[in-house]
Design an enzyme around this catalytic site. Structure first.
Site, PDB file in Angstrom:
ATOM      1  N   LYS A 106      59.111  42.658  -0.413  1.00  0.00           N
ATOM      2  CA  LYS A 106      57.835  43.169   0.210  1.00  0.00           C
ATOM      3  C   LYS A 106      56.958  42.196  -0.332  1.00  0.00           C
ATOM      4  O   LYS A 106      56.816  41.692  -1.619  1.00  0.00           O
ATOM      5  CB  LYS A 106      57.640  44.390  -0.631  1.00  0.00           C
ATOM      6  N   THR A 115      46.226  52.642  -3.792  1.00  0.00           N
ATOM      7  CA  THR A 115      47.520  52.228  -3.208  1.00  0.00           C
ATOM      8  C   THR A 115      48.624  52.595  -4.314  1.00  0.00           C
ATOM      9  O   THR A 115      49.704  52.238  -4.288  1.00  0.00           O
ATOM     10  CB  THR A 115      47.736  50.621  -3.162  1.00  0.00           C
ATOM     11  N   GLY A 153      51.723  54.369  -5.627  1.00  0.00           N
ATOM     12  CA  GLY A 153      52.872  55.166  -4.998  1.00  0.00           C
ATOM     13  C   GLY A 153      53.193  54.219  -3.800  1.00  0.00           C
ATOM     14  O   GLY A 153      54.197  54.531  -3.199  1.00  0.00           O
ATOM     15  N   THR A 154      52.723  53.087  -3.386  1.00  0.00           N
ATOM     16  CA  THR A 154      53.063  52.394  -2.009  1.00  0.00           C
ATOM     17  C   THR A 154      54.351  52.110  -2.215  1.00  0.00           C
ATOM     18  O   THR A 154      55.226  52.370  -0.956  1.00  0.00           O
ATOM     19  CB  THR A 154      52.239  51.382  -2.050  1.00  0.00           C
ATOM     20  N   GLY A 155      55.219  51.618  -3.059  1.00  0.00           N
ATOM     21  CA  GLY A 155      56.434  50.941  -3.246  1.00  0.00           C
ATOM     22  C   GLY A 155      57.491  52.323  -2.980  1.00  0.00           C
ATOM     23  O   GLY A 155      58.512  52.314  -2.253  1.00  0.00           O
ATOM     24  N   CYS A 156      57.111  53.282  -3.738  1.00  0.00           N
ATOM     25  CA  CYS A 156      57.913  54.494  -3.779  1.00  0.00           C
ATOM     26  C   CYS A 156      58.035  55.317  -2.463  1.00  0.00           C
ATOM     27  O   CYS A 156      59.081  55.581  -1.846  1.00  0.00           O
ATOM     28  CB  CYS A 156      57.386  55.671  -4.755  1.00  0.00           C
TER      29      CYS A 156
END
Length: 270
Positions: free
Chosen positions: A180, A212, A214-217
């Site tokens: 990412k 943003t 929690g974007t990766g989760c």
């Protein structure tokens, strides 16, 4: 994509975010938004809000295993998402359970670096992750800081340096890699996906917002939900990237907390 009459069931193995924006809470929201039934195994409790992390309470490995045995003995879990596992013993516990139950898909989001750049995992835990869990993963989804830690390299500063990381990440043993690139500057958010055979570039417009959390989760959970529903990996990843882009684009419609708020998991429904 194969449609069946079975209820798609996904499992998240991660920590609880008391503020509701990341971790278990974000995972379950993403599962629900994308049509999968969510189950959970909690590895740690956090005191956390939009302004930061105030405390963490780790769950004993034996109780983590008890949770895993409970859900796998009863639910037909097709896809599993694994988030932050803070200790070597916890990583080993989860890896042993995955070897025993062999879910069709295991999506590993190697959460090990805070937004500030601080490394959250001790070196022993990072090595255990690389040796015992990454080789069992269908997909790993590191951001640039996490990829740098996994490969013991500097954080990439451009797309060429990102590309140079993909195959070494794949060599750690997972079936596929989604690297990412959201931390790079530019007018596009660019990710690179290697399916084990070839490299794919995925991009979306850069969205200006501070909300943003929690974007990766959410992205890794969106992929997991779609896999549980019958999407192939090559179908699930671009669809999940569209979902997270829209969740970020609608984040400012929410008014949550005084810091960096969450993405809008339910933008289609609220």
């Amino acid at each position: 994509m194969t449609i069946t009459n079975e209820t798609p069931i996904a499992l998240t193995i991660a920590g609880s975010d008391s503020g509701g924006g990341a971790g278990i809470q974000a995972d379950l929201k993403a599962f629900s938004a994308l049509g999968a039934y969510g189950s959970s195994v909690i590895t740690a409790l956090t005191a956390q809000n939009t302004q930061g992390l105030q405390g963490i309470f780790d769950v004993e490995p034996a109780f983590i295993r008890q949770q895993l045995d409970s859900v796998f003995s009863d639910l037909a879990i097709k896809a599993v998402k694994v988030g932050m596992l803070s200790q070597p013993e916890v990583i080993t516990t989860v890896a042993n359970a995955m070897a025993h139950y062999s879910p069709a898909y295991l999506v590993l989001d190697p959460v090990m670096v805070a937004t500030s750049g601080d490394v959250l995992l001790q070196q022993a835990a990072i090595e255990t992750l690389k040796q015992s869990l990454i080789p069992k993963a269908s997909l790993i989804t590191p951001n640039l800081h996490e990829a740098a830690v996994l490969l013991n390299r500097p954080v990439p500063e451009n797309l060429d340096q990102m590309i140079d990381m993909v195959e070494p990440l794949l060599a750690l043993g997972s079936q596929a890699v989604l690297l990412k690139g959201g931390h790079l500057s530019g007018d596009k958010a660019v990710d690179f996906y290697h399916d084990g055979k070839s490299l794919h570039r995925l991009e979306s417009d850069w969205i200006k917002t501070s909300n943003t959390h929690g974007t990766g989760c959410t992205l890794s959970s969106a992929i997991t939900a779609l896999l549980a529903r019958g999407y192939t990996m090559n179908e699930a990843i671009p669809e999940a990237k569209k979902y997270i882009a829209e969740s970020i684009a609608h984040a400012d419609q929410l008014n949550i907390g005084q810091g960096n708020g969450p993405v809008h998991h339910f933008y289609k429904y609220w």
